[in-house]
Motif scaffolding. Sequence first.
Motif, short mmCIF file in Angstrom:
data_model
loop_
_atom_site.label_atom_id
_atom_site.label_comp_id
_atom_site.label_asym_id
_atom_site.label_seq_id
_atom_site.Cartn_x
_atom_site.Cartn_y
_atom_site.Cartn_z
N ASP A 126 16.15 43.87 57.06
CA ASP A 126 17.12 44.82 57.20
C ASP A 126 18.17 44.53 58.24
N MET A 127 17.84 43.96 59.47
CA MET A 127 18.53 44.07 60.46
C MET A 127 18.68 42.52 60.91
N ALA A 128 20.08 42.08 60.79
CA ALA A 128 20.01 40.68 61.37
C ALA A 128 20.01 40.38 62.94
N MET A 129 20.18 41.41 63.69
CA MET A 129 20.14 41.53 64.90
C MET A 129 18.65 41.48 65.58
N MET A 130 17.65 41.75 64.65
CA MET A 130 16.39 41.62 65.24
C MET A 130 15.98 40.50 66.01
N GLN A 131 15.39 40.83 67.11
CA GLN A 131 15.26 39.98 68.26
C GLN A 131 13.72 39.39 68.26
N GLN A 132 13.51 38.27 68.78
CA GLN A 132 12.31 37.68 68.58
C GLN A 132 11.23 38.57 69.74
N SER A 133 11.90 39.30 70.38
CA SER A 133 11.08 39.93 71.40
C SER A 133 10.27 41.06 70.62
N HIS A 134 10.88 41.64 69.68
CA HIS A 134 10.29 42.64 69.11
C HIS A 134 8.97 41.97 68.26
N TRP A 135 8.70 41.01 68.21
CA TRP A 135 7.55 40.29 67.45
C TRP A 135 6.53 40.49 68.52
N ALA A 136 6.96 40.02 69.69
CA ALA A 136 6.18 39.96 70.79
C ALA A 136 5.64 41.23 71.28
N ALA A 137 6.46 42.18 71.14
CA ALA A 137 6.08 43.64 71.60
C ALA A 137 4.82 44.28 70.72
N LEU A 138 4.76 43.73 69.53
CA LEU A 138 3.41 44.10 68.58
C LEU A 138 2.20 43.80 69.43
N SER A 191 1.96 43.41 72.52
CA SER A 191 1.71 44.17 73.88
C SER A 191 1.27 45.43 73.58
N ILE A 192 1.66 46.19 72.37
CA ILE A 192 1.06 47.24 72.09
C ILE A 192 -0.28 47.49 71.47
N SER A 193 -0.67 46.12 71.02
CA SER A 193 -2.04 45.93 70.56
C SER A 193 -2.88 46.20 71.87
N GLY A 194 -2.33 45.98 72.94
CA GLY A 194 -3.02 45.87 74.34
C GLY A 194 -4.03 44.74 74.55
N ASP A 195 -3.53 43.55 73.89
CA ASP A 195 -4.26 42.16 73.93
C ASP A 195 -3.49 41.23 74.42
N LYS A 196 -2.25 41.52 75.06
CA LYS A 196 -1.53 40.66 75.53
C LYS A 196 -2.24 39.52 76.30
N LYS A 197 -2.86 39.74 77.18
CA LYS A 197 -3.74 38.90 78.20
C LYS A 197 -4.35 37.85 77.09
N LEU A 198 -5.07 38.32 76.27
CA LEU A 198 -5.75 37.42 75.35
C LEU A 198 -4.73 36.37 74.64
N SER A 230 -0.17 56.70 65.41
CA SER A 230 0.55 57.05 66.58
C SER A 230 1.23 55.84 67.11
N ARG A 231 0.52 54.56 66.87
CA ARG A 231 0.91 53.55 67.53
C ARG A 231 2.02 52.88 66.66
N ILE A 232 2.00 52.94 65.21
CA ILE A 232 3.09 52.48 64.48
C ILE A 232 4.43 53.19 64.87
N LEU A 233 4.18 54.69 65.17
CA LEU A 233 5.44 55.26 65.79
C LEU A 233 5.97 54.91 66.98
N ASP A 234 5.03 54.58 67.74
CA ASP A 234 5.32 53.85 68.99
C ASP A 234 6.12 52.81 68.96
N VAL A 235 5.87 51.85 68.01
CA VAL A 235 6.64 50.77 67.80
C VAL A 235 8.07 50.99 67.73
N LYS A 236 8.58 52.04 66.98
CA LYS A 236 9.90 52.35 66.60
C LYS A 236 10.45 52.98 68.11
#
Length: 325
Positions: free
Chosen positions: A35-47, A49-56, A174-180
């Motif tokens: 839906d959004m052509a401006m969607m950035q790659q960093s938004h995928w990476a944020a998923l 981070s929110i999972s809490g398993d960025k180090k792994l 609550s985490r899905i809401l946090d994504v937005k």
Amino acid sequence: MLSRVADSLYWMGRYLERAENIARFLDVNWHLTLDMAMMQQSHWAALVSISGDKKLYDSLYDDDTKDNIIRFLTIDSSYSNSIWSCLNMARENARAVRDLIPLEMWELINVFFHRIDREARNPVEVFDNPYTFCDEVKKASQALSGVADDSMDHDEAWHFFNLGRMLERADKTSRILDVKYFVLLPDLQDVGAAVDVVQWTALLKATSSFQAYRHRIGKITPLGVAGFMLMSHSFPRSVLYSLTEAQRMLHGITGTRIGYFSNDAEKLLGQLCAELSYHSIEEIMEQGLHEFTDRLQMKMNEIDNAVFKSFFAVMEPIDSGDEQQ
């Protein structure tokens, strides 16, 4: 009921619900990329981070590419919270309690896992079109919920299974809401604009709440969507509804009347339900939606720990001169 049996039922419910909600989690991002052509790659990476398993993730992958992130969250067997791993653990827990669950339920879990396992061996389609994969996961999970409700005796086993499901659902909603709100929040000039509406709509669709929201609330607004997903008393995927159902399951296990408590799990869950019931969405937004959901998740972790201590922790036998473990 033996504590290890109760533990297997509880975690079977949690793992099945977790797999479905990770699929919904990915679905939010995928719909937004369309839906959004401006969607950035960093938004995928944020998923990640929110999972809490960025180090792994960083220890397993060199780059934050879309394909790497989708692989990590869906079919990576080395990640304990990937969809593949969740279904594998759900299947193992179901195997441990096969005598307590309907044959149809065991067969459906088994077929569900093997279907995802086949996808994992040929993941190109998963990377190209994760929507189809996520849709399969959601539909299979919903079918399992129906089989459990219609075929299981609504006894302690059913209560433990659904207690796990409802606590997991509340946390992941609550985490899905946090994504937005925390990750995908547009620039200030975009708040209330078309891009903002697209993002809130994607969240509603990812939680299967779009039709229910339009029927009950109507116009899509940040306050309306956040309030509906957090505090709806009637929609089954809202945080409050899920926590209220978890409370009902917990009291069904102990036989304690709601409004009273016989263990820390009942006390903490009752307090959280009451707190959420008497908040307004305006108060939550004023203190910060991300900050509120972050505290909410910490409180749900405390409830999970209390459930473990109340029902699953095994006390070591006390020999003379030994201390209780």
